[in-house]
Every structure is written in structure tokens, then in C-alpha cells.
Write a protein that holds these residues in place. Structure first.
Motif, short mmCIF file in Angstrom:
data_model
loop_
_atom_site.label_atom_id
_atom_site.label_comp_id
_atom_site.label_asym_id
_atom_site.label_seq_id
_atom_site.Cartn_x
_atom_site.Cartn_y
_atom_site.Cartn_z
N ASP A 1 73.65 1.33 46.31
CA ASP A 1 74.98 0.75 46.42
C ASP A 1 75.54 1.00 47.83
OD1 ASP A 1 76.83 3.22 46.35
OD2 ASP A 1 75.61 3.48 44.54
N HIS A 2 76.53 0.20 48.17
CA HIS A 2 77.11 0.22 49.52
C HIS A 2 77.67 1.60 49.88
CE1 HIS A 2 79.85 -0.71 52.84
NE2 HIS A 2 79.07 -1.75 53.06
N SER A 3 78.34 2.27 48.94
CA SER A 3 78.95 3.57 49.27
C SER A 3 77.89 4.61 49.60
CB SER A 3 79.86 4.04 48.13
OG SER A 3 79.11 4.25 46.96
N ARG A 4 76.75 4.60 48.89
CA ARG A 4 75.67 5.55 49.19
C ARG A 4 75.09 5.26 50.57
NH1 ARG A 4 72.55 9.53 48.69
NH2 ARG A 4 70.30 9.49 48.43
N SER B 1 76.58 3.84 53.03
CA SER B 1 77.60 4.20 54.02
C SER B 1 77.58 5.70 54.31
CB SER B 1 78.98 3.76 53.52
OG SER B 1 79.96 4.07 54.47
N ARG B 2 77.47 6.51 53.26
CA ARG B 2 77.41 7.97 53.46
C ARG B 2 76.17 8.36 54.26
NH1 ARG B 2 79.10 7.90 48.15
NH2 ARG B 2 77.01 8.28 47.39
#
Length: 170
Positions: free
Chosen positions: A83-86, A88-89
Motif C-alpha cells: 500500500d501507498h503508506s508503507r 511512503s514510509r
């Protein structure tokens, strides 16, 4: 399954089933080795023991996907199938470690793209070299024709697997 005139399975169908079973078994064995991340662990131990395997995944995703154009965090997420949030991190962690750098897109200044730094390229090359050496060791005693045929068939198999595993967009 193809049946002979007497209603029994044909030898050809039985052979095909046996081949599919062998491929399945080989995939299970390979999954265990890949799950242990042998290649990544070797690459990190040689060049960047302070990094996690997930960091190497981002760098590997860059190596595969950046040939298609500018890389965004969304492109990293898609290449890694996370997913995008992972993504991004992970990208932020690699920016902090000097392996990636953020910049404005050359085609659309409103977009932010990420690029490998020289240090990031060095690590990507090192990981690729570890994998290449391992594969060379495995096929060292194979006839050249077998290596060529395997490379063609294996690539076709992986591409078919990727296509079959695609999740349709909603």
C-alpha cells in the motif's frame, strides 16, 4: 483430462499432471528459500548490514521500475505490491539514509519523484551482482543450451504468473 477409448487417463495426460506436480513442488521449495531471503541477506551482509530487507526491496523495485520513467511513491508501491503508506514510509527511511533523493518531476513540477543516489545505485548493483554470482554458480555445469532454454522458459513462466496474479482494478 484426456481419456483413452477404454476410459482410462492417457499416458500424455498423466505425464502432464506429473510435470505440473514437479513444477508445483519446485515452486514450494523455492518459496522456502526465497522466504528466507537468502540473496538479499547476502547482499546486505556484504554491502549494507545496517539496512533491512524491506529497504533492499525498495531499491530492487527501483531497479525494475525506473526503466519505465520517473518513479513516484505510488510507482514504488505498485512495483512492490504494497500500500501507498508503507511505500511512503520506506522511501522516507531511504531518503534519510542517503539512498534516495526526492525532487520535482521534469515533466510535471507539481509531482514529486524519487531517485536513487549514487550510494543507492551502488547498493542496487551489489545486490544484482550477488544474485548473478549465485545463479552463475548454480548453472556452472549446465550446457549453454540448457541455460538459454531455462532462461527463456523461466521468464515466460514468471510473466505468466505475474499476469495470472494481477488483481483487477475496481
Amino acid at each position: 483430462m484426456i481419456k483413452a477409448a477404454d476410459g482410462t487417463a492417457s499416458a500424455v495426460a498423466q505425464g502432464e499432471a506429473s510435470n505440473i506436480a514437479r513444477i508445483s513442488e519446485a515452486m514450494a521449495r523455492m518459496r522456502l528459500m526465497i522466504g528466507r531471503r537468502i540473496i538479499g541477506r547476502l547482499a546486505l551482509s556484504e554491502r549494507a548490514p545496517e539496512l533491512d530487507l524491506s529497504h533492499l526491496d525498495v531499491i530492487s523495485a527501483f531497479r525494475r521500475a525506473c526503466q519505465e520513467g520517473e518513479m513516484t511513491v505510488g510507482a514504488v508501491a505498485e512495483a512492490m505490491r504494497v500500500d501507498h503508506s508503507r511505500a511512503s514510509r520506506l522511501v522516507s527511511e531511504l531518503v534519510e539514509r542517503g539512498l534516495l533523493v526526492r525532487s520535482a518531476s521534469q515533466t510535471d513540477a507539481r509531482r514529486t519523484v524519487v531517485e536513487l543516489t549514487e550510494h543507492g545505485h551502488s547498493l542496487a548493483n551489489a545486490a544484482h551482482e550477488v544474485k548473478r554470482r549465485l545463479i552463475e554458480t548454480i548453472v556452472a555445469d549446465w550446457p549453454a543450451q540448457d541455460v538459454e532454454q531455462f532462461s527463456t522458459l523461466f521468464l515466460r513462466f514468471v510473466e505468466g504468473f505475474e499476469n495470472a496474479a494481477r488483481i483487477p482494478d475496481n
